[in-house]
Write a protein that holds these residues in place. Structure first.
Motif, mmCIF file in Angstrom:
data_model
loop_
_atom_site.group_PDB
_atom_site.id
_atom_site.type_symbol
_atom_site.label_atom_id
_atom_site.label_comp_id
_atom_site.label_asym_id
_atom_site.label_seq_id
_atom_site.Cartn_x
_atom_site.Cartn_y
_atom_site.Cartn_z
ATOM 1 N N THR A 64 -11.301 -16.195 19.091
ATOM 2 C CA THR A 64 -10.891 -17.136 19.846
ATOM 3 C C THR A 64 -10.039 -18.286 19.005
ATOM 4 O O THR A 64 -9.701 -19.580 19.591
ATOM 5 N N THR A 69 -2.450 -16.460 23.672
ATOM 6 C CA THR A 69 -2.903 -15.008 24.420
ATOM 7 C C THR A 69 -2.110 -13.652 25.248
ATOM 8 O O THR A 69 -2.713 -12.737 26.277
ATOM 9 N N PRO A 92 -15.688 -13.176 24.738
ATOM 10 C CA PRO A 92 -14.801 -14.865 24.356
ATOM 11 C C PRO A 92 -16.480 -15.477 22.760
ATOM 12 O O PRO A 92 -16.849 -15.391 22.962
ATOM 13 N N PHE A 155 -7.994 -20.583 25.888
ATOM 14 C CA PHE A 155 -8.490 -19.512 26.079
ATOM 15 C C PHE A 155 -10.032 -19.590 27.304
ATOM 16 O O PHE A 155 -10.833 -18.858 27.796
#
Length: 161
Positions: A64, A69, A92, A155
């Protein structure tokens, strides 16, 4: 009762090495297959998923440390439409594998884990390591601190599962 089938897509060789060690040496996770594939930068396709058995649980492990994204979102939508995919789980990393290892081991710098000369050499040392379980144990690896934080920023919508 049938056994679940887990297929991992991980960002790099280091993640594959860690997952295989957690699977075989620690016996604390199940993984049918671990493929190196960066789901943040590359799109999955039907040919890649043809080898999945029906009812497979796909686990995506990704960094991340970038602020993009779109491809990940596309991959998640794509996976959820596939008939042989039972479920998609995301892990993640906050922010990357190096940060995860520092947080879950008694080290202050990732190069200390493998006694590498530099942070950049640690990756090749990790990939070549034949006794990773013992290295992790010697550095007081805590599985409960590994891959257990939710990311921030763009994220934040991806909760660690």
């Amino acid at each position: 009762m049938s056994k679940n089938i887990y297929h991992f897509f991980v960002e790099g060789v280091g993640e594959r090495t860690i997952i295989n060690t957690l699977k075989t040496d620690f016996q604390c996770i199940q993984a049918e297959k671990v493929d190196v594939f960066n789901v943040i930068q590359n799109k999955l396709n039907k040919n890649m998923l043809m080898k999945l058995k029906p009812g497979t649980i796909v686990i995506l492990v990704f960094d991340t440390d970038k602020d993009e994204t779109d491809i990940l979102d596309s991959n998640l939508r794509f996976l959820k439409k596939q008939p042989n995919v039972k479920k998609v789980i995301i892990i993640p990393k906050v922010k990357n594998l190096e940060d995860e290892l520092v947080r879950s081991c008694n080290i202050t710098n990732v190069k200390d884990l493998m006694r590498s000369k530099s942070n950049s050499e640690y990756k090749s040392d990790l990939a070549k390591c034949k006794n990773l379980k013992q290295v992790l144990i010697n550095n007081q690896f805590d599985i409960h601190s590994f891959w257990n934080q939710d990311p921030k920023g763009v994220f934040a919508k991806y909760k660690c599962e």
